[in-house]
Design a protein around this motif. Structure first.
Motif, PDB file in Angstrom:
ATOM      1  N   HIS A  43      49.798  27.408  32.273  1.00  0.00           N
ATOM      2  CA  HIS A  43      49.057  28.668  32.332  1.00  0.00           C
ATOM      3  C   HIS A  43      47.753  28.671  31.541  1.00  0.00           C
ATOM      4  O   HIS A  43      46.879  29.506  31.794  1.00  0.00           O
ATOM      5  N   THR A  44      47.600  27.752  30.596  1.00  0.00           N
ATOM      6  CA  THR A  44      46.417  27.752  29.736  1.00  0.00           C
ATOM      7  C   THR A  44      45.189  27.226  30.482  1.00  0.00           C
ATOM      8  O   THR A  44      45.283  26.272  31.252  1.00  0.00           O
ATOM      9  N   ASN A  45      44.055  27.849  30.248  1.00  0.00           N
ATOM     10  CA  ASN A  45      42.775  27.463  30.858  1.00  0.00           C
ATOM     11  C   ASN A  45      42.822  27.489  32.386  1.00  0.00           C
ATOM     12  O   ASN A  45      42.180  26.674  33.056  1.00  0.00           O
ATOM     13  N   THR A  46      43.562  28.448  32.953  1.00  0.00           N
ATOM     14  CA  THR A  46      43.622  28.605  34.407  1.00  0.00           C
ATOM     15  C   THR A  46      42.850  29.835  34.868  1.00  0.00           C
ATOM     16  O   THR A  46      43.030  30.277  36.006  1.00  0.00           O
ATOM     17  N   ASN A  47      41.995  30.398  34.004  1.00  0.00           N
ATOM     18  CA  ASN A  47      41.276  31.641  34.309  1.00  0.00           C
ATOM     19  C   ASN A  47      42.231  32.802  34.562  1.00  0.00           C
ATOM     20  O   ASN A  47      41.890  33.740  35.264  1.00  0.00           O
ATOM     21  N   VAL A  50      47.409  31.966  36.437  1.00  0.00           N
ATOM     22  CA  VAL A  50      48.829  31.811  36.125  1.00  0.00           C
ATOM     23  C   VAL A  50      49.074  32.408  34.749  1.00  0.00           C
ATOM     24  O   VAL A  50      48.365  32.085  33.791  1.00  0.00           O
ATOM     25  N   GLY A  51      50.050  33.286  34.638  1.00  0.00           N
ATOM     26  CA  GLY A  51      50.410  33.867  33.357  1.00  0.00           C
ATOM     27  C   GLY A  51      51.563  33.118  32.717  1.00  0.00           C
ATOM     28  O   GLY A  51      52.171  32.234  33.329  1.00  0.00           O
ATOM     29  N   GLU A  52      51.874  33.482  31.499  1.00  0.00           N
ATOM     30  CA  GLU A  52      52.976  32.826  30.787  1.00  0.00           C
ATOM     31  C   GLU A  52      54.308  33.014  31.497  1.00  0.00           C
ATOM     32  O   GLU A  52      55.197  32.167  31.405  1.00  0.00           O
ATOM     33  N   LEU A  53      54.474  34.123  32.245  1.00  0.00           N
ATOM     34  CA  LEU A  53      55.738  34.427  32.902  1.00  0.00           C
ATOM     35  C   LEU A  53      55.661  34.282  34.420  1.00  0.00           C
ATOM     36  O   LEU A  53      56.588  34.700  35.127  1.00  0.00           O
ATOM     37  N   THR A  54      54.601  33.695  34.927  1.00  0.00           N
ATOM     38  CA  THR A  54      54.394  33.596  36.372  1.00  0.00           C
ATOM     39  C   THR A  54      55.351  32.597  37.020  1.00  0.00           C
ATOM     40  O   THR A  54      55.553  31.491  36.505  1.00  0.00           O
ATOM     41  N   VAL A  85      52.555  39.321  35.383  1.00  0.00           N
ATOM     42  CA  VAL A  85      51.402  39.861  34.653  1.00  0.00           C
ATOM     43  C   VAL A  85      51.303  41.351  34.955  1.00  0.00           C
ATOM     44  O   VAL A  85      51.926  41.859  35.895  1.00  0.00           O
ATOM     45  N   GLU A  86      50.479  42.048  34.171  1.00  0.00           N
ATOM     46  CA  GLU A  86      50.380  43.498  34.322  1.00  0.00           C
ATOM     47  C   GLU A  86      49.741  43.883  35.647  1.00  0.00           C
ATOM     48  O   GLU A  86      50.227  44.778  36.355  1.00  0.00           O
ATOM     49  N   ASP A  87      48.613  43.244  36.000  1.00  0.00           N
ATOM     50  CA  ASP A  87      47.935  43.511  37.268  1.00  0.00           C
ATOM     51  C   ASP A  87      48.124  42.306  38.174  1.00  0.00           C
ATOM     52  O   ASP A  87      47.487  41.263  37.992  1.00  0.00           O
ATOM     53  N   ALA A  88      48.995  42.457  39.172  1.00  0.00           N
ATOM     54  CA  ALA A  88      49.397  41.308  39.990  1.00  0.00           C
ATOM     55  C   ALA A  88      48.246  40.739  40.812  1.00  0.00           C
ATOM     56  O   ALA A  88      48.117  39.524  40.951  1.00  0.00           O
ATOM     57  N   VAL A  89      47.395  41.609  41.358  1.00  0.00           N
ATOM     58  CA  VAL A  89      46.281  41.163  42.203  1.00  0.00           C
ATOM     59  C   VAL A  89      44.966  41.504  41.515  1.00  0.00           C
ATOM     60  O   VAL A  89      44.720  42.660  41.170  1.00  0.00           O
ATOM     61  N   GLN A  90      44.126  40.504  41.316  1.00  0.00           N
ATOM     62  CA  GLN A  90      42.842  40.697  40.644  1.00  0.00           C
ATOM     63  C   GLN A  90      41.789  39.773  41.241  1.00  0.00           C
ATOM     64  O   GLN A  90      42.114  38.742  41.839  1.00  0.00           O
ATOM     65  N   ARG A  91      40.543  40.132  41.047  1.00  0.00           N
ATOM     66  CA  ARG A  91      39.473  39.219  41.432  1.00  0.00           C
ATOM     67  C   ARG A  91      39.319  38.153  40.361  1.00  0.00           C
ATOM     68  O   ARG A  91      39.513  38.395  39.180  1.00  0.00           O
ATOM     69  N   ARG A  92      39.037  36.966  40.802  1.00  0.00           N
ATOM     70  CA  ARG A  92      38.587  35.932  39.877  1.00  0.00           C
ATOM     71  C   ARG A  92      37.066  35.865  39.927  1.00  0.00           C
ATOM     72  O   ARG A  92      36.393  36.057  38.925  1.00  0.00           O
ATOM     73  N   ASP A  93      36.533  35.646  41.135  1.00  0.00           N
ATOM     74  CA  ASP A  93      35.086  35.555  41.330  1.00  0.00           C
ATOM     75  C   ASP A  93      34.610  36.658  42.261  1.00  0.00           C
ATOM     76  O   ASP A  93      35.300  37.027  43.213  1.00  0.00           O
ATOM     77  N   LEU A  94      33.427  37.149  41.999  1.00  0.00           N
ATOM     78  CA  LEU A  94      32.704  38.037  42.903  1.00  0.00           C
ATOM     79  C   LEU A  94      31.250  37.986  42.467  1.00  0.00           C
ATOM     80  O   LEU A  94      30.867  38.608  41.487  1.00  0.00           O
ATOM     81  N   TYR A  95      30.444  37.214  43.180  1.00  0.00           N
ATOM     82  CA  TYR A  95      29.108  36.928  42.662  1.00  0.00           C
ATOM     83  C   TYR A  95      28.086  36.715  43.772  1.00  0.00           C
ATOM     84  O   TYR A  95      28.417  36.429  44.925  1.00  0.00           O
ATOM     85  N   LEU A  96      26.832  36.861  43.379  1.00  0.00           N
ATOM     86  CA  LEU A  96      25.664  36.542  44.192  1.00  0.00           C
ATOM     87  C   LEU A  96      24.735  35.705  43.333  1.00  0.00           C
ATOM     88  O   LEU A  96      24.502  36.044  42.167  1.00  0.00           O
ATOM     89  N   GLN A  97      24.217  34.616  43.882  1.00  0.00           N
ATOM     90  CA  GLN A  97      23.365  33.711  43.113  1.00  0.00           C
ATOM     91  C   GLN A  97      22.046  33.447  43.830  1.00  0.00           C
ATOM     92  O   GLN A  97      21.983  33.412  45.061  1.00  0.00           O
TER      93      GLN A  97
END
Length: 445
Positions: A43-47, A50-54, A85-97
């Motif tokens: 779970h470490t350094n996975t952004n 993955v949580g500790e309990l995933t 985890v507390e919020d099951a579904v979340q964004r990781r990326d959402l960007y414009l470059q």
């Protein structure tokens, strides 16, 4: 009519002067552990994908780019879902470059690029290791180092981020900047010297109310000017906000054996650290990519030390990495450490004006990593020996000792995707042994 004829003549030229590309991926992972929690490197350094309990997680990502003759526009989005985890579904990326020959501008949230084949315990950044979800903001940086001469070049970056999670000081801003001098002696020898600086500032404290947040205050944050912040009688003048920085040196060279990188990153959070009073704290690492890569592709060793902290007997000591008296959530996002993952943050502590969730910021770490491939198989091993010593004010007796281990084996098929099996085992003198296995599937298009 003339305009229409001109447009019809120009349109094919416009069409052929640009190039559109779109790609994406889907990833699914399942984990089975003998304990409730997963091994450290699962779970470490996975952004935070993955949580500790995933037990189950999935990621969907799509990227697009539109290239013109003199610039390029990129966009991307990635969403993950996981249990535990507390919020099951979340964004990781959402960007414009936007990028051209000298500028790379990112608007939104995007995970950092993985370096050193994913072997580093900090992703070669003590202050931002990829342990938490990417922050939302605006980043302007050099697309290519600016060449001063044949030998010297400058790299730079400046950013503003927002911490929009549930934290002690709501609405905290993050200022970031970096400046690096790259010295290329010849094609076989290069030295990079970099300074980076982060600062948490602004927001609303439940103890002190609205903290300084004006445009004038931003300049004081930028230059770390000493001034009062919370307006209490007799308040010691200090820099506005919670400041973190690091000096980074990386010497890269090539010889008959292969490519080497020897690096050191020295953290600081106040004047004592900037004048190296907390030496030898930081990351000491060596990375090797052999010339002959038949089985082994790269090898890495890092020693990480956060024990000195400028001592505990002077007013400038007790550096207490990542924590802060005003910004009591410290250097975290969604209660996950943003930087080196060997600072322990207790998520069960209800933060108030008197306590701290940082239960250990003094540690000694030996980290090993190796990766390679044969035929269509790729493999990776990581092993980390860690000693947590608590804090100067509340040391761990006995010290907490952990041995984190991780291994993976992947098979890539060009049509079907990549299949991975992984295993991990953590041993400790104060906790039960954690053993887990997992499978992962990745398909790109």
């Amino acid at each position: 009519m003339k305009f229409l004829k001109f447009f019809l003549f120009l349109f094919p030229m416009i069409s052929f002067s640009q190039e559109f590309d779109i790609s994406g991926s889907v990833e699914a992972k399942a984990i089975l552990s003998n304990e409730n929690e997963n091994p450290f490197w699962f779970h470490t350094n996975t952004n935070y994908s993955v949580g500790e309990l995933t037990n189950i997680s999935g990621i969907g990502e799509v990227k697009a780019s539109l290239a013109y003759s003199s610039f390029k526009i990129n966009a991307g989005a990635a969403v993950f879902g996981r249990d535990g985890v507390e919020d099951a579904v979340q964004r990781r990326d959402l960007y414009l470059q936007f990028e051209n020959s000298w500028l790379f501008a990112t608007f939104g949230a995007k995970k950092q690029t993985e370096v050193l084949d994913g072997l580093s315990a900090t992703n070669q950044n003590f202050l931002w290791s990829g342990n938490a979800r990417p922050l939302t903001g605006v980043l302007l940086e050099a697309n290519n180092p600016f060449k001063i001469s044949k030998t010297f070049a400058l790299d730079w970056g400046i950013a503003h981020y927002e911490l929009n999670d549930n934290r002690f000081v709501e609405g905290t801003h993050v200022h970031y900047k970096r400046l690096a001098l790259i010295t290329t002696f010849n094609e076989n020898h290069k030295l990079t010297a970099k300074l980076q600086h982060y600062a948490q500032w602004g927001g609303t404290s439940p103890v002190y109310g609205d903290l300084k947040d004006s445009f004038k205050d931003f300049f004081k944050v930028f230059f770390a000017t000493n001034t009062t912040e919370i307006g209490l009688p007799g308040e010691t003048k200090n820099s506005i906000g919670n400041h973190l920085g690091s000096y980074f040196l990386d010497y890269e060279f090539k010889n008959g054996l292969g490519d080497f990188s020897i690096y050191h990153e020295h953290p600081f959070e106040d004047g004592s650290g900037t004048r190296l009073a907390n030496f030898p704290d930081g990351v000491w690492g060596i990375y090797f990519k052999p010339k002959n890569q038949k089985i082994i592709s790269s090898v890495l060793y890092e020693y990480i030390n956060t024990v000195d902290q400028s001592g505990n007997t002077t007013t400038s000591g007790f550096d207490g990495y990542f924590g802060n008296n005003i910004y009591r959530s410290g250097w975290t996002y969604e209660e996950n450490i943003i930087g080196a993952p060997f600072i322990l943050f207790d998520k069960n502590v209800k933060i108030n004006g008197d306590n701290t969730p940082y239960i250990s910021n003094r540690s000694k770490v030996h980290h090993f990593g190796v990766t390679g491939e044969f035929s269509k198989f790729q493999w990776k091993l990581k092993s980390t020996i860690t000693k947590y010593m608590g804090t100067y004010r509340k040391p761990f007796i006995p010290e907490w000792k952990y041995w984190y281990n991780y291994g993976s084996l992947s098979y890539k098929n060009e049509k079907l995707g990549t299949f991975t099996v992984m295993g991990g085992a953590d041993f400790s003198n104060i906790a039960n042994t954690v053993v887990a296995g997992g499978i992962q599937y990745l398909y790109t298009f």
